[in-house]
Design an enzyme around this catalytic site. Structure first.
Site, short mmCIF file in Angstrom:
data_model
loop_
_atom_site.label_atom_id
_atom_site.label_comp_id
_atom_site.label_asym_id
_atom_site.label_seq_id
_atom_site.Cartn_x
_atom_site.Cartn_y
_atom_site.Cartn_z
N CYS A 26 44.24 120.77 51.95
CA CYS A 26 42.88 120.53 51.46
C CYS A 26 41.98 121.69 51.89
CB CYS A 26 42.34 119.21 52.03
SG CYS A 26 40.70 118.78 51.38
N HIS B 249 44.75 114.92 54.65
CA HIS B 249 44.14 114.54 55.94
C HIS B 249 43.35 113.26 55.78
CE1 HIS B 249 39.94 115.91 55.00
NE2 HIS B 249 40.60 116.56 54.08
N ASP C 220 39.13 121.44 52.97
CA ASP C 220 38.27 120.98 54.06
C ASP C 220 38.30 121.95 55.25
OD1 ASP C 220 37.39 119.48 56.47
OD2 ASP C 220 37.30 117.78 55.09
N ARG D 250 37.88 121.60 58.21
CA ARG D 250 38.40 121.07 59.47
C ARG D 250 39.93 121.05 59.53
NH1 ARG D 250 35.05 115.67 58.71
NH2 ARG D 250 35.87 116.12 56.63
N CYS E 106 39.57 112.27 54.08
CA CYS E 106 39.37 113.30 53.05
C CYS E 106 38.22 112.92 52.10
CB CYS E 106 40.65 113.50 52.25
SG CYS E 106 40.54 114.82 51.02
CO CO Z 1 40.04 116.75 52.14
#
Ligand code: CO
Length: 211
Positions: A42, A98, A44, A46, A101
């Site tokens: 992803c 994750h 993302d 993080r 998400c």
């Molecule tokens: Co995500």
């Protein structure tokens, strides 16, 4: 939040530290990359592939998009996959979702995120529809979203197995292994969801017999 100048300053310090530690670090990497792993994760911020697996530059070839989707008409994904499988000859492909998400949670709502995001999130809604019975039975919405994260990973790994690029490499070279993982934002641990060995059978409608 860091100002943009800080990133460049950090970079200088980082590059100097690498050379101090290992004078040959950049010379070695500049000449060759031989990663054994392709990471489909992803976007993302993080969930950085190298940090969470404690690996170095040169070890993982990375593709990231919102909610780690494997869409067979995505030319970007297709090019990354072709290069990783047929040129870099990776041994493993990891689809890493994750928990928590935002893309998965957004897909569970009926909110109109406008055409482009709607199109992207539609793929996750399709996963929801396949597993609706199981998902609807989970009353806690956070737990339901986390289960959809796992099921989404499973479907995206299966999407890889549906692609002729993978089936051909499986047939000719018995690689790559496919892995589905879900990373925990709250504790930093990766939860392995499924593994597909080379040659794993899938629904025959997706299997090519003339590769
Ligand atoms: Co995500």
């Amino acid at each position: 939040m860091l100002p943009i100048e800080q990133l460049l300053e950090n970079n200088v310090a980082w590059a100097q530290a690498r050379v101090k530690e290992d004078p040959d670090f950049f010379n070695r990497l500049a000449n060759l990359q031989t990663p054994q792993f392709l990471w489909i994760g992803c976007s993302d911020s993080r969930v950085p592939a190298n940090q969470i697996t404690d690996t170095q530059p040169g070890e993982i070839f990375v593709h990231r998009n919102i909610a780690n989707l494997v869409i067979h008409t995505d030319v970007n994904l297709g090019a990354v996959l072709d290069y990783a499988v047929n040129h870099l000859k990776v041994k493993h492909i990891i689809v890493c979702g994750h928990y928590g998400c935002g893309g998965v949670k957004a897909a569970m709502t009926q909110t109109d995120y406008k055409p482009i995001l709607n199109k992207w999130l539609r793929n996750i809604k399709d996963v929801y529809r396949i597993y609706r019975e199981e998902l609807d039975a989970i009353e806690d919405m956070e737990k339901r979203a986390d289960r959809l994260v796992e099921l989404n990973v499973k479907e995206q790994v299966t999407n890889l197995a549906k692609m002729s690029t993978i089936q051909k490499a499986w047939k000719e070279e018995r690689r790559p292994h496919l892995h589905g993982w879900a990373y925990g934002l709250k504790n930093g641990y990766i939860n392995p969801i499924l593994d597909l060995e080379p040659g794993t059978g899938i629904d025959p409608i997706y299997e090519y017999d003339d590769l």
